[in-house]
Design a protein around this motif. Structure first.
Motif, PDB file in Angstrom:
ATOM      1  N   TYR A  98       0.852  -1.201  -0.082  1.00 35.93           N
ATOM      2  CA  TYR A  98       0.018   0.013   0.039  1.00 35.93           C
ATOM      3  C   TYR A  98       0.825   1.249  -0.040  1.00 35.93           C
ATOM      4  CZ  TYR A  98      -3.874   3.160   1.360  1.00 35.93           C
ATOM      5  OH  TYR A  98      -4.821   4.078   1.469  1.00 35.93           O
ATOM      6  N   PRO A  99       0.601   2.281  -0.958  1.00 38.81           N
ATOM      7  CA  PRO A  99       1.557   3.438  -1.232  1.00 38.81           C
ATOM      8  C   PRO A  99       1.645   4.263   0.092  1.00 38.81           C
ATOM      9  CG  PRO A  99      -0.380   3.639  -2.406  1.00 38.81           C
ATOM     10  CD  PRO A  99      -0.479   2.241  -1.682  1.00 38.81           C
ATOM     11  N   ARG A 100       0.780   4.285   1.127  1.00 39.15           N
ATOM     12  CA  ARG A 100       0.569   5.175   2.308  1.00 39.15           C
ATOM     13  C   ARG A 100       1.313   4.360   3.438  1.00 39.15           C
ATOM     14  NH1 ARG A 100      -4.297   6.744  -0.172  1.00 39.15           N
ATOM     15  NH2 ARG A 100      -4.025   9.029  -1.093  1.00 39.15           N
ATOM     16  N   THR A 101       2.103   4.800   4.164  1.00 35.16           N
ATOM     17  CA  THR A 101       2.619   4.357   5.580  1.00 35.16           C
ATOM     18  C   THR A 101       1.358   4.407   6.450  1.00 35.16           C
ATOM     19  OG1 THR A 101       3.510   6.474   6.393  1.00 35.16           O
ATOM     20  CG2 THR A 101       4.804   4.873   4.973  1.00 35.16           C
ATOM     21  N   THR A 102       1.300   3.777   7.560  1.00 37.62           N
ATOM     22  CA  THR A 102       0.245   4.044   8.589  1.00 37.62           C
ATOM     23  C   THR A 102       0.250   5.250   9.047  1.00 37.62           C
ATOM     24  OG1 THR A 102       1.516   2.930  10.268  1.00 37.62           O
ATOM     25  CG2 THR A 102      -0.054   1.748   9.061  1.00 37.62           C
ATOM     26  N   GLU A 103       1.437   5.962   9.175  1.00 40.47           N
ATOM     27  CA  GLU A 103       1.382   7.205   9.732  1.00 40.47           C
ATOM     28  C   GLU A 103       0.834   8.357   8.842  1.00 40.47           C
ATOM     29  OE1 GLU A 103       3.969   5.338   9.435  1.00 40.47           O
ATOM     30  OE2 GLU A 103       4.913   5.048  11.456  1.00 40.47           O
ATOM     31  N   GLU A 104       1.194   8.271   7.564  1.00 35.83           N
ATOM     32  CA  GLU A 104       0.279   9.098   6.733  1.00 35.83           C
ATOM     33  C   GLU A 104      -1.392   8.807   6.649  1.00 35.83           C
ATOM     34  OE1 GLU A 104       3.723   9.437   3.410  1.00 35.83           O
ATOM     35  OE2 GLU A 104       2.410   7.767   3.240  1.00 35.83           O
ATOM     36  N   ILE A 105      -1.524   7.612   6.898  1.00 39.05           N
ATOM     37  CA  ILE A 105      -2.982   7.373   6.771  1.00 39.05           C
ATOM     38  C   ILE A 105      -3.657   7.766   7.890  1.00 39.05           C
ATOM     39  CG2 ILE A 105      -4.607   5.339   7.213  1.00 39.05           C
ATOM     40  CD1 ILE A 105      -2.625   3.717   5.812  1.00 39.05           C
ATOM     41  N   TYR A 106      -3.031   7.969   9.154  1.00 46.20           N
ATOM     42  CA  TYR A 106      -3.855   8.745  10.301  1.00 46.20           C
ATOM     43  C   TYR A 106      -3.422  10.204  10.147  1.00 46.20           C
ATOM     44  CZ  TYR A 106      -4.147   4.218  12.648  1.00 46.20           C
ATOM     45  OH  TYR A 106      -4.578   2.796  12.750  1.00 46.20           O
ATOM     46  N   ARG A 107      -2.464  10.555   9.603  1.00 47.32           N
ATOM     47  CA  ARG A 107      -2.192  12.045   9.726  1.00 47.32           C
ATOM     48  C   ARG A 107      -3.041  12.590   8.805  1.00 47.32           C
ATOM     49  NH1 ARG A 107       3.178  13.112   6.794  1.00 47.32           N
ATOM     50  NH2 ARG A 107       1.558  12.636   5.158  1.00 47.32           N
ATOM     51  N   LEU A 126      -8.203   7.439   7.644  1.00 48.36           N
ATOM     52  CA  LEU A 126      -9.012   6.866   8.736  1.00 48.36           C
ATOM     53  C   LEU A 126      -9.093   7.891   9.753  1.00 48.36           C
ATOM     54  CD1 LEU A 126      -7.073   3.525   9.227  1.00 48.36           C
ATOM     55  CD2 LEU A 126      -9.130   3.997   8.034  1.00 48.36           C
ATOM     56  N   PHE A 127     -10.458   8.173  10.401  1.00 48.28           N
ATOM     57  CA  PHE A 127     -10.783   9.522  11.160  1.00 48.28           C
ATOM     58  C   PHE A 127     -10.468   9.062  12.432  1.00 48.28           C
ATOM     59  CE2 PHE A 127     -14.399   6.385  11.448  1.00 48.28           C
ATOM     60  CZ  PHE A 127     -14.796   6.590  12.853  1.00 48.28           C
ATOM     61  N   HIS A 128      -9.796   7.943  13.000  1.00 47.39           N
ATOM     62  CA  HIS A 128      -9.823   7.542  14.237  1.00 47.39           C
ATOM     63  C   HIS A 128      -8.575   8.398  14.930  1.00 47.39           C
ATOM     64  CE1 HIS A 128     -11.205   4.207  11.873  1.00 47.39           C
ATOM     65  NE2 HIS A 128     -11.708   3.897  13.038  1.00 47.39           N
ATOM     66  N   GLN A 179     -10.350  -1.109  10.565  1.00 44.27           N
ATOM     67  CA  GLN A 179      -9.659  -0.059   9.829  1.00 44.27           C
ATOM     68  C   GLN A 179      -8.924  -0.649   8.574  1.00 44.27           C
ATOM     69  OE1 GLN A 179      -7.222   2.258  12.380  1.00 44.27           O
ATOM     70  NE2 GLN A 179      -8.712   1.995  14.084  1.00 44.27           N
ATOM     71  N   LEU A 180      -8.075  -1.898   8.973  1.00 41.72           N
ATOM     72  CA  LEU A 180      -7.463  -2.409   7.735  1.00 41.72           C
ATOM     73  C   LEU A 180      -8.463  -3.099   6.741  1.00 41.72           C
ATOM     74  CD1 LEU A 180      -4.857  -3.404   6.560  1.00 41.72           C
ATOM     75  CD2 LEU A 180      -4.998  -5.494   7.914  1.00 41.72           C
ATOM     76  N   ILE A 181      -9.526  -3.471   7.015  1.00 41.59           N
ATOM     77  CA  ILE A 181     -10.277  -3.945   6.158  1.00 41.59           C
ATOM     78  C   ILE A 181     -11.234  -2.800   5.239  1.00 41.59           C
ATOM     79  CG2 ILE A 181     -12.743  -5.067   5.802  1.00 41.59           C
ATOM     80  CD1 ILE A 181     -12.203  -6.698   8.153  1.00 41.59           C
ATOM     81  N   GLY A 182     -11.230  -1.730   6.011  1.00 42.48           N
ATOM     82  CA  GLY A 182     -11.449  -0.454   5.396  1.00 42.48           C
ATOM     83  C   GLY A 182     -10.761   0.098   4.259  1.00 42.48           C
ATOM     84  N   ILE A 183      -9.352   0.080   4.590  1.00 38.53           N
ATOM     85  CA  ILE A 183      -8.397   0.209   3.739  1.00 38.53           C
ATOM     86  C   ILE A 183      -8.368  -0.544   2.398  1.00 38.53           C
ATOM     87  CG2 ILE A 183      -5.778   0.548   3.167  1.00 38.53           C
ATOM     88  CD1 ILE A 183      -5.493   1.332   5.924  1.00 38.53           C
ATOM     89  N   LEU A 191      -2.883   0.472  13.852  1.00 39.01           N
ATOM     90  CA  LEU A 191      -2.205   0.064  12.557  1.00 39.01           C
ATOM     91  C   LEU A 191      -0.863   0.664  12.715  1.00 39.01           C
ATOM     92  CD1 LEU A 191      -4.777   0.451   9.788  1.00 39.01           C
ATOM     93  CD2 LEU A 191      -3.882  -1.626  10.737  1.00 39.01           C
ATOM     94  N   VAL A 192       0.190  -0.212  12.500  1.00 36.68           N
ATOM     95  CA  VAL A 192       1.677   0.266  12.557  1.00 36.68           C
ATOM     96  C   VAL A 192       2.282  -0.456  11.170  1.00 36.68           C
ATOM     97  CG1 VAL A 192       1.679   0.730  14.865  1.00 36.68           C
ATOM     98  CG2 VAL A 192       2.194  -1.740  13.964  1.00 36.68           C
TER      99      VAL A 192
END
Length: 616
Positions: free
Chosen positions: A218-227, A231-233, A284-288, A240-241
């Protein structure tokens, strides 16, 4: 995938006991029998216990089970009913699971904080544990979530949590406890499940995972996903790490076990029976995976969840594997396996089921970062000054998104009352909301271009009110040195708005056959005589003239007052420019009209060019 050893059929590892101190203290409240010893025993009918506070503290004064509140009814070994108030002051975790992103703009109670399904499992497990002294949680069956547990416009919510021994399997030494969460003012439970307790872990689920086909990173890191709020969490639920691998029918990643130190205000070390934050990251992972297919999901049920060992220590990174077993219609179903970070299987989940949505990318981006994205579309109108902002939005742009939730994103607290008064899910309510969205987008765009910034005001920081003659005016509590004037119009599931430094008026109407009675009411004899001179589509010209009068009334700030003939057409240009005279005041307006698809748009402003612009 790591295979479970053969001894897992009756694992000698003891599960997390249902808090022996808690249960023993509960038993001291009143006499009663513990769990039946075998399938032949039938529990007596439940008897009501006096209402008293749950003995929910360790000897040192630290609370044990954070969701065991006041005990309403209790028949030891048979049933229990507990009252637990969710409050924004105590339950800090709610701030990290709020659907509306409006930090510093709206109070949390207006942002729809919601209890995740996985935290609901913890609540159910804690109540069920009170009926299983000396036994530990080994799993859940038939989890069904039927409604959100949400704090909508309130800072506290009363929950009634019930648990009842449904079956005692003497041969397997297992308690099957039916548990449910009831929200005040709702008869049906918000979520229910069968919670399983036993002295040892046991393997019943035999799941077989295939290799990830067409796997890619997946092109985005988990840090980027949350930042970037893909994902709204918030931090509590950011488990997720590392990197994520996606495949044609599944996904793989890692989940972080976190110490639940900031879940509650007064509980420093809540002792959970489950790991709700980490489990939420499964969803969240299923959501991605679903987002890569332009689908967005919310969990609604779980077939079965089995635990095989205690929760790993905080800081442990646990590999997770997901296989999509069904993806059709509105449902997305998956099987899940989570390891303990040391090479053994921690838990398995069968039939994690999500409800699927499909939203326009524009809507998704706005929901994600409302100060960076606009919901509406820019509309380029001839002779409109570059400094003005014209925006349009239609019902199709927000299709599939809950109107009430969208209102919470877009509306100021004061506007929410007017929205509610229009009646839920009515055409008038949606049209009104579309108009507010178009107007606020126009203002936000106008202000951002004036200041030369990418970041815009949050739409909920603006409030649109009606001034004299019903002319809309915009105000804000934010730091804005100058606000534009606005005009709004909506028709047939579309809304349009213009923000401009000076006075402005806009109107939009669909082109449709007009009865002679309408034309006679709207236009005088001299105006009707123009139709023959103009030629072309008489319905289009009737629509242009009507729109021009509406736009002129808004621009002049005099209103229509039920008399369109108070505005007289003096001349019509070939390029759609219509000169309007207001009879009583003698004021004039040069209104430009254009056709867009099957609609006519009329607009006028204090510095909108009165000539040129080509044919309409």
């Amino acid at each position: 995938m790591k295979e479970l050893s053969s001894r897992a059929a009756e694992n000698e590892i003891l599960p997390l006991i249902g808090r022996v101190f808690e249960v023993e203290a509960l038993r001291e409240l009143e006499p009663g029998e513990p769990l039946p010893a075998g399938p032949g025993d039938s529990p007596a009918p439940p008897s009501a216990a006096p209402e008293r506070a749950a003995p929910n503290e360790e000897p040192g004064g630290q609370p044990v089970l954070p969701f065991i509140g006041r005990i309403l009814e209790h028949a030891p070994g048979q049933s229990i009913a507990v009252e637990r108030w969710l409050t924004l002051d105590e339950d800090l975790h709610l701030a990290d699971h709020a659907f509306v992103h409006a930090p510093g703009v709206k109070p949390l109670f207006a942002c729809l904080p919601v209890v995740p399904m996985t935290l609901s499992l913890e609540i159910l497990a804690e109540a069920a544990a009170c009926l299983a002294p000396g036994h530990g949680l080994i799993g859940f069956e038939e989890v069904k979530a039927t409604r959100w547990i949400e704090l909508a416009d309130t800072d506290r919510l009363r929950l009634r949590i019930t648990a009842q021994v449904e079956q005692w399997d003497g041969a397997r030494n297992t308690a099957h406890i039916a548990a449910a969460i009831h929200v005040e003012n709702h008869a049906a439970p918000a979520i229910q499940a069968r919670v399983l307790f036993a002295p040892h872990y046991r393997l019943d689920l035999e799941l077989h995972f295939t290799e990830l086909a067409d796997a890619y990173l997946y092109p985005r890191t988990t840090e980027e996903i949350y930042r970037d709020r893909h994902l709204f969490h918030g931090p509590v639920y950011q488990s997720l790490v590392g990197r994520i691998v996606l495949g044609d029918r599944g996904a793989a990643g890692e989940l972080l076990v976190k110490a639940p130190e900031i879940m509650f205000r007064s509980i420093r070390e809540p002792q959970f029976l489950t790991e709700p934050a980490l489990l939420d990251a499964v969803g969240q992972l299923i959501g991605i995976w679903a987002m890569q297919r332009e689908r967005y999901v919310f969990p609604i049920s779980i077939g079965k969840l089995e635990l095989y060992r205690p929760t790993p220590a905080p800081g442990t990174q646990c590999p997770v594997l997901i296989e999509i077993t069904r993806d059709e219609g509105k449902l997305l179903v998956a099987d899940v396996e989570i390891q303990d970070g040391a090479g053994a299987v921690w838990m398995r989940i069968k039939d994690w089921t999500d409800w699927k949505f499909r939203w326009e990318k524009r809507l998704l981006n706005f929901r994600r970062l409302p100060t960076r994205y606009l919901l509406s579309h820019a509309l380029d109108l001839p002779s409109l000054p570059p400094s003005a902002s014209c925006r349009m939005i239609s019902s199709e742009d927000i299709a599939g998104f809950d109107t009430g939730l969208l209102a919470r994103f877009c509306l100021h607290l004061d506007e929410m009352h007017a929205f509610t008064d229009l009646g839920s899910n009515t055409p008038g309510q949606k049209h009104w909301l579309l108009g507010r969205i178009a107007a606020k987008d126009a203002v936000r765009d106008w202000l951002a271009r004036q200041s030369g910034t990418e970041e815009m005001l949050h739409p909920a920081a603006l409030i649109v009110r009606n001034g004299e003659q019903g002319r809309p005016e915009v105000a804000t509590s934010a730091d804005a040195t100058q606000l534009p004037q606005i005009s709004i119009s909506h028709s047939d599931n579309r809304a349009i708005a213009i923000a401009h430094a000076g006075a402005v008026g806009v109107d939009i109407e669909p082109i449709r056959p007009r009865q002679s009675s309408f034309v006679e009411t709207m236009a005088g004899e001299s105006e009707r005589s123009l139709f023959g001179i103009l030629g072309g589509d008489s319905d289009e010209w009737a629509t242009r003239i009507w729109c021009a009068k509406e736009a002129a009334a808004k621009f002049l700030g005099l209103g229509m007052n039920g008399s369109p003939k108070a505005y007289e057409v003096q001349a019509i240009g070939e390029n759609g420019l219509i000169h309007i005279l207001h009879r009583d005041s003698g004021r004039t307006a040069a209104v430009r009209t254009v056709r867009r698809e099957e609609f006519v748009i009329a607009y006028v402003g204090s510095s909108i060019t009165k000539t040129g612009g080509g044919h309409a």
